[in-house]
Design a protein around this motif. Structure first.
Motif, short mmCIF file in Angstrom:
data_model
loop_
_atom_site.label_atom_id
_atom_site.label_comp_id
_atom_site.label_asym_id
_atom_site.label_seq_id
_atom_site.Cartn_x
_atom_site.Cartn_y
_atom_site.Cartn_z
N GLU A 138 0.82 -1.21 0.00
CA GLU A 138 0.00 0.00 0.00
C GLU A 138 0.85 1.25 0.00
O GLU A 138 0.50 2.24 -0.61
CB GLU A 138 -0.93 0.00 1.21
N PHE A 139 1.92 1.24 0.71
CA PHE A 139 2.79 2.41 0.74
C PHE A 139 4.17 2.02 1.23
O PHE A 139 4.32 1.03 1.92
CB PHE A 139 2.22 3.54 1.60
N ARG A 140 5.10 2.75 0.80
CA ARG A 140 6.48 2.58 1.26
C ARG A 140 6.93 3.95 1.72
O ARG A 140 7.40 4.76 0.93
CB ARG A 140 7.37 2.07 0.14
N PRO A 141 6.71 4.25 2.98
CA PRO A 141 7.03 5.59 3.46
C PRO A 141 8.50 5.92 3.29
O PRO A 141 9.35 5.13 3.67
CB PRO A 141 6.64 5.55 4.94
N GLU A 142 8.77 7.04 2.67
CA GLU A 142 10.16 7.50 2.52
C GLU A 142 10.41 8.54 3.59
O GLU A 142 9.95 9.67 3.49
CB GLU A 142 10.39 8.08 1.12
N THR A 143 11.08 8.14 4.61
CA THR A 143 11.38 9.04 5.71
C THR A 143 12.88 9.07 5.94
O THR A 143 13.61 8.20 5.48
CB THR A 143 10.68 8.58 7.01
N VAL A 144 13.31 10.04 6.67
CA VAL A 144 14.71 10.07 7.08
C VAL A 144 14.85 9.10 8.24
O VAL A 144 14.25 9.28 9.29
CB VAL A 144 15.13 11.49 7.49
N GLN A 145 15.59 8.06 8.01
CA GLN A 145 15.76 7.04 9.03
C GLN A 145 17.05 7.30 9.80
O GLN A 145 18.06 7.72 9.21
CB GLN A 145 15.83 5.65 8.40
N PRO A 146 17.04 7.04 11.08
CA PRO A 146 18.29 7.18 11.84
C PRO A 146 19.29 6.12 11.41
O PRO A 146 18.93 5.11 10.81
CB PRO A 146 17.86 6.97 13.29
N GLU A 147 20.54 6.37 11.70
CA GLU A 147 21.59 5.41 11.41
C GLU A 147 21.92 4.64 12.68
O GLU A 147 21.94 5.20 13.77
CB GLU A 147 22.84 6.13 10.90
N TRP A 148 22.19 3.34 12.51
CA TRP A 148 22.46 2.47 13.65
C TRP A 148 23.80 1.78 13.48
O TRP A 148 24.27 1.58 12.36
CB TRP A 148 21.34 1.44 13.78
N LEU A 149 24.40 1.39 14.59
CA LEU A 149 25.69 0.69 14.55
C LEU A 149 25.55 -0.76 14.13
O LEU A 149 26.48 -1.34 13.58
CB LEU A 149 26.38 0.78 15.91
N THR A 150 24.38 -1.36 14.41
CA THR A 150 24.19 -2.77 14.09
C THR A 150 22.93 -2.98 13.25
O THR A 150 22.00 -2.18 13.28
CB THR A 150 24.06 -3.64 15.36
N GLN A 151 22.93 -4.08 12.53
CA GLN A 151 21.78 -4.47 11.73
C GLN A 151 20.56 -4.71 12.62
O GLN A 151 19.45 -4.32 12.28
CB GLN A 151 22.12 -5.73 10.94
N GLU A 152 20.76 -5.32 13.77
CA GLU A 152 19.67 -5.63 14.69
C GLU A 152 18.98 -4.36 15.17
O GLU A 152 17.75 -4.32 15.30
CB GLU A 152 20.17 -6.45 15.88
N GLU A 153 19.76 -3.31 15.46
CA GLU A 153 19.17 -2.05 15.89
C GLU A 153 18.31 -1.44 14.78
O GLU A 153 17.23 -0.90 15.04
CB GLU A 153 20.26 -1.05 16.29
N ALA A 154 18.79 -1.51 13.55
CA ALA A 154 18.03 -0.97 12.42
C ALA A 154 16.72 -1.72 12.24
O ALA A 154 15.67 -1.12 12.00
CB ALA A 154 18.87 -1.04 11.14
N VAL A 155 16.75 -3.04 12.36
CA VAL A 155 15.53 -3.85 12.23
C VAL A 155 14.55 -3.50 13.34
O VAL A 155 13.36 -3.28 13.09
CB VAL A 155 15.86 -5.36 12.24
N ARG A 156 15.02 -3.43 14.57
CA ARG A 156 14.15 -3.08 15.70
C ARG A 156 13.51 -1.71 15.48
O ARG A 156 12.31 -1.53 15.67
CB ARG A 156 14.95 -3.06 17.01
N ASP A 157 14.29 -0.74 15.04
CA ASP A 157 13.76 0.58 14.79
C ASP A 157 12.72 0.56 13.66
O ASP A 157 11.68 1.20 13.77
CB ASP A 157 14.89 1.55 14.44
#
Length: 79
Positions: free
Chosen positions: A40-59
């Motif tokens: 339905e949508f793929r929101p394009e937002t400014v995402q924060p940067e994370w040190l690990t892949q796991e943190e990015a997935v959680r966010d």
């Protein structure tokens, strides 16, 4: 990178972790209703940067669930 799929309140949240040019992790997030065959949508937002892949997935999952909750609350208030 492995795609992560999470279901929340009848919506499917898909999180794809990616590393940017600086080796920081970010999450690409798309949300769709589970009955729909097309996103339905793929929101394009400014995402924060994370040190690990796991943190990015959680966010990404947290962002997606907040987005769904907000959208459902807004649609409920219109009734």
């Amino acid at each position: 990178m492995r795609t992560h799929v999470f279901e929340h309140r009848g919506y499917e949240i898909v999180v794809q972790p990616e590393q940017n040019a600086y080796n920081a992790w970010q999450a690409k997030v798309s949300v769709r209703h589970v009955d729909s065959t097309v996103a339905e949508f793929r929101p394009e937002t400014v995402q924060p940067e994370w040190l690990t892949q796991e943190e990015a997935v959680r966010d990404g999952i947290e962002w997606g669930t907040r987005f769904v909750d907000h959208a459902l609350k807004a649609s409920h208030n219109r009734m």
